[in-house]
Design a protein around this motif. Structure first.
Motif, mmCIF file in Angstrom:
data_model
loop_
_atom_site.group_PDB
_atom_site.id
_atom_site.type_symbol
_atom_site.label_atom_id
_atom_site.label_comp_id
_atom_site.label_asym_id
_atom_site.label_seq_id
_atom_site.Cartn_x
_atom_site.Cartn_y
_atom_site.Cartn_z
ATOM 1 N N PHE A 156 42.198 13.874 49.942
ATOM 2 C CA PHE A 156 42.490 12.644 49.209
ATOM 3 C C PHE A 156 41.276 11.722 49.285
ATOM 4 O O PHE A 156 40.379 11.909 50.116
ATOM 5 C CB PHE A 156 43.728 11.945 49.780
ATOM 6 N N THR A 157 41.269 10.739 48.436
ATOM 7 C CA THR A 157 40.165 9.778 48.385
ATOM 8 C C THR A 157 40.672 8.409 48.814
ATOM 9 O O THR A 157 41.672 7.917 48.280
ATOM 10 C CB THR A 157 39.584 9.687 46.964
ATOM 11 N N ASP A 158 40.003 7.809 49.809
ATOM 12 C CA ASP A 158 40.453 6.513 50.307
ATOM 13 C C ASP A 158 39.954 5.380 49.410
ATOM 14 O O ASP A 158 39.322 5.614 48.366
ATOM 15 C CB ASP A 158 40.018 6.306 51.758
ATOM 16 N N ALA A 159 40.222 4.152 49.813
ATOM 17 C CA ALA A 159 39.886 2.988 48.984
ATOM 18 C C ALA A 159 38.384 2.800 48.818
ATOM 19 O O ALA A 159 37.935 2.163 47.855
ATOM 20 C CB ALA A 159 40.504 1.729 49.596
ATOM 21 N N GLN A 160 37.585 3.353 49.729
ATOM 22 C CA GLN A 160 36.126 3.235 49.637
ATOM 23 C C GLN A 160 35.496 4.396 48.870
ATOM 24 O O GLN A 160 34.274 4.495 48.780
ATOM 25 C CB GLN A 160 35.509 3.167 51.042
ATOM 26 N N GLY A 161 36.336 5.283 48.335
ATOM 27 C CA GLY A 161 35.827 6.417 47.576
ATOM 28 C C GLY A 161 35.398 7.593 48.425
ATOM 29 O O GLY A 161 34.764 8.529 47.919
ATOM 30 N N VAL A 162 35.743 7.584 49.708
ATOM 31 C CA VAL A 162 35.388 8.680 50.610
ATOM 32 C C VAL A 162 36.473 9.752 50.554
ATOM 33 O O VAL A 162 37.665 9.452 50.648
ATOM 34 C CB VAL A 162 35.222 8.169 52.052
ATOM 35 N N THR A 163 36.056 10.998 50.398
ATOM 36 C CA THR A 163 37.002 12.115 50.366
ATOM 37 C C THR A 163 37.320 12.559 51.791
ATOM 38 O O THR A 163 36.413 12.774 52.599
ATOM 39 C CB THR A 163 36.425 13.300 49.573
ATOM 40 N N ARG A 164 38.581 12.698 52.078
ATOM 41 C CA ARG A 164 39.021 13.072 53.421
ATOM 42 C C ARG A 164 39.988 14.248 53.346
ATOM 43 O O ARG A 164 40.616 14.490 52.314
ATOM 44 C CB ARG A 164 39.678 11.880 54.127
ATOM 45 N N TRP A 165 40.107 14.971 54.480
ATOM 46 C CA TRP A 165 40.997 16.129 54.563
ATOM 47 C C TRP A 165 41.932 15.967 55.756
ATOM 48 O O TRP A 165 41.525 15.509 56.834
ATOM 49 C CB TRP A 165 40.196 17.422 54.743
ATOM 50 N N VAL A 166 43.167 16.342 55.555
ATOM 51 C CA VAL A 166 44.151 16.373 56.644
ATOM 52 C C VAL A 166 44.979 17.647 56.496
ATOM 53 O O VAL A 166 45.146 18.169 55.385
ATOM 54 C CB VAL A 166 45.088 15.143 56.627
ATOM 55 N N THR A 167 45.479 18.138 57.608
ATOM 56 C CA THR A 167 46.330 19.335 57.602
ATOM 57 C C THR A 167 47.690 18.973 58.173
ATOM 58 O O THR A 167 47.779 18.333 59.224
ATOM 59 C CB THR A 167 45.702 20.465 58.437
ATOM 60 N N ARG A 168 48.725 19.395 57.478
ATOM 61 C CA ARG A 168 50.085 19.115 57.919
ATOM 62 C C ARG A 168 50.907 20.394 57.917
ATOM 63 O O ARG A 168 50.761 21.245 57.046
ATOM 64 C CB ARG A 168 50.753 18.070 57.010
ATOM 65 N N ARG A 169 51.789 20.493 58.912
ATOM 66 C CA ARG A 169 52.686 21.641 59.033
ATOM 67 C C ARG A 169 53.963 21.377 58.242
ATOM 68 O O ARG A 169 54.652 20.388 58.464
ATOM 69 C CB ARG A 169 53.011 21.884 60.507
ATOM 70 N N VAL A 170 54.265 22.272 57.316
ATOM 71 C CA VAL A 170 55.481 22.170 56.513
ATOM 72 C C VAL A 170 56.488 23.164 57.076
ATOM 73 O O VAL A 170 56.253 24.374 57.029
ATOM 74 C CB VAL A 170 55.208 22.485 55.028
ATOM 75 N N PRO A 171 57.611 22.703 57.648
ATOM 76 C CA PRO A 171 58.607 23.627 58.191
ATOM 77 C C PRO A 171 59.188 24.517 57.103
ATOM 78 O O PRO A 171 59.173 24.191 55.925
ATOM 79 C CB PRO A 171 59.676 22.694 58.775
ATOM 80 N N SER A 172 59.716 25.639 57.504
ATOM 81 C CA SER A 172 60.267 26.592 56.544
ATOM 82 C C SER A 172 61.485 26.037 55.822
ATOM 83 O O SER A 172 61.849 26.526 54.757
ATOM 84 C CB SER A 172 60.637 27.902 57.254
ATOM 85 N N LEU A 173 62.145 25.019 56.396
ATOM 86 C CA LEU A 173 63.298 24.429 55.725
ATOM 87 C C LEU A 173 62.887 23.658 54.475
ATOM 88 O O LEU A 173 63.699 23.412 53.595
ATOM 89 C CB LEU A 173 64.054 23.491 56.680
ATOM 90 N N HIS A 174 61.645 23.266 54.416
ATOM 91 C CA HIS A 174 61.154 22.547 53.247
ATOM 92 C C HIS A 174 60.581 23.551 52.251
ATOM 93 O O HIS A 174 60.098 24.613 52.624
ATOM 94 C CB HIS A 174 60.063 21.549 53.647
ATOM 95 N N ARG A 175 60.610 23.197 51.004
ATOM 96 C CA ARG A 175 60.031 24.088 50.007
ATOM 97 C C ARG A 175 58.515 24.098 50.142
ATOM 98 O O ARG A 175 57.904 23.161 50.655
ATOM 99 C CB ARG A 175 60.427 23.644 48.600
ATOM 100 N N ALA A 176 57.896 25.168 49.686
ATOM 101 C CA ALA A 176 56.443 25.264 49.759
ATOM 102 C C ALA A 176 55.811 24.160 48.917
ATOM 103 O O ALA A 176 56.313 23.809 47.851
ATOM 104 C CB ALA A 176 55.988 26.629 49.256
ATOM 105 N N PRO A 177 54.719 23.575 49.396
ATOM 106 C CA PRO A 177 54.086 22.484 48.648
ATOM 107 C C PRO A 177 53.514 22.960 47.321
ATOM 108 O O PRO A 177 52.990 24.068 47.213
ATOM 109 C CB PRO A 177 52.979 22.016 49.598
ATOM 110 N N ASP A 178 53.638 22.131 46.303
ATOM 111 C CA ASP A 178 53.117 22.431 44.973
ATOM 112 C C ASP A 178 52.043 21.415 44.605
ATOM 113 O O ASP A 178 52.086 20.255 45.022
ATOM 114 C CB ASP A 178 54.232 22.379 43.915
ATOM 115 N N GLN A 179 51.103 21.877 43.804
ATOM 116 C CA GLN A 179 50.088 20.965 43.299
ATOM 117 C C GLN A 179 50.748 19.931 42.384
ATOM 118 O O GLN A 179 51.687 20.220 41.661
ATOM 119 C CB GLN A 179 49.024 21.740 42.514
ATOM 120 N N GLY A 180 50.239 18.720 42.436
ATOM 121 C CA GLY A 180 50.738 17.673 41.561
ATOM 122 C C GLY A 180 51.862 16.857 42.148
ATOM 123 O O GLY A 180 52.289 15.869 41.544
ATOM 124 N N THR A 181 52.385 17.261 43.311
ATOM 125 C CA THR A 181 53.485 16.511 43.918
ATOM 126 C C THR A 181 53.087 15.872 45.243
ATOM 127 O O THR A 181 53.855 15.104 45.808
ATOM 128 C CB THR A 181 54.689 17.433 44.166
#
Length: 303
Positions: A242-267
């Protein structure tokens, strides 16, 4: 202009499915009616766990006497065993039936992403209670320290294994009690750490910055393969940029449990503190277009 969608029944609807899901989850958060349903399921779940522990203890008593006695003090007790041997199976079925999705529903009610270890601790406490109560009704050996041959009436001194079996009614409940205490302590500690995250999330929902995120990488975690070669998804590690308010691109990793649907682009959406965009503890990710309060996933390092 309203957008038309087709619901599961095949009928046209003008209600956005993402909005409908959001409203449904938010209506369950703190709902007294939903709480009553959760309390009922939780009570039955713990009762099934206790019944499972009781049945397992009855089975353990049979094996205990097989080790410490040549002949049982009262064989009638074991002749009736089939009448209660179904307890562990019936209790295990209820344990699974009422436990499925319970943690997720509790998290939704509490407005949390998850309830760390709560159901495991509650289930283990129920098993401990049932097992401990059952040991109070265990039959004593025919003679302490020796097994008696029913034909020759000769006595054979107990082996070390027999002495271990004799004291099973003491050391197994103590072991279960210690492990239950450890599970409860771990759960309480997890909730305390999570409370700090929830306070930060609520603050950011009111004064933070929410921007779209892009899924850069997805790593599917699977359990050990079964004998038939099938595997089950244990979770998904999604790396989001994602891009913060200063225009810097950042990366984060999050664990999605199996009870949740797989992440989709655009959401994907990212919630963060614009004054501290690099603070991992102040970055929350949701993989839904219209996320509910419980959809925001905090830092994975706090588990």
């Amino acid at each position: 202009m309203a957008s038309w969608t087709v619901d599961e029944a095949g009928a046209l609807s003008t209600l956005d499915p993402a909005r409908r899901r959001h409203d449904e989850l938010e209506s369950q958060r703190g709902s007294p009616t939903f709480l009553l349903w959760l309390c009922f399921r939780f009570a039955v779940f713990v009762a099934c766990a206790a019944l499972l522990g009781y049945g397992l203890a009855c089975v353990a008593d049979i094996f205990r006497h097989a080790v410490i006695d040549t002949a049982f003090a009262d064989e009638a007790r074991f002749d009736e065993a089939p009448t209660w041997l179904w307890w562990p199976f019936g209790a295990a079925f209820g344990y699974v039936l009422f436990g499925i999705g319970m943690s997720h529903d509790l998290a939704t009610f509490l407005g949390r992403h998850r309830c760390p270890g709560l159901m495991a601790a509650a289930g283990w406490a129920g098993i401990t209670l049932g097992f401990s109560v059952s040991t109070l009704n265990w039959w004593p050996p025919a003679q302490v320290g020796a097994a008696i041959d029913p034909v020759t009436l000769t006595e054979t001194p107990w082996s070390p294994l027999a002495w271990v079996g004799y004291y099973t009614e003491i050391w197994i409940p103590l072991l279960l009690l210690v492990t239950t205490g450890a599970a409860v302590s771990r759960t309480v500690s997890g909730f305390r750490r999570q409370n700090v995250q929830l306070a930060e999330r609520d603050r950011l929902l009111a004064r933070g910055l929410r921007v779209p995120g892009i899924i850069a990488d997805v790593n599917v975690l699977v359990d050990s393969p079964q004998e038939d070669g099938s595997v089950s998804i244990a979770g998904i590690d999604a790396t989001v940029t994602f891009t913060d308010a200063q225009g810097v691109t950042r990366w984060v990793t999050r664990r999605v449990p199996s009870l949740h649907r797989a992440p989709d682009q655009g959401t994907t959406q990212v919630l963060f503190d614009p004054e501290r965009p690099g603070d991992e503890g102040s970055i929350f990710v949701a993989f839904h277009r219209n996320p509910a309060t419980s959809d925001w996933i905090p830092d994975d390092s706090v588990r």
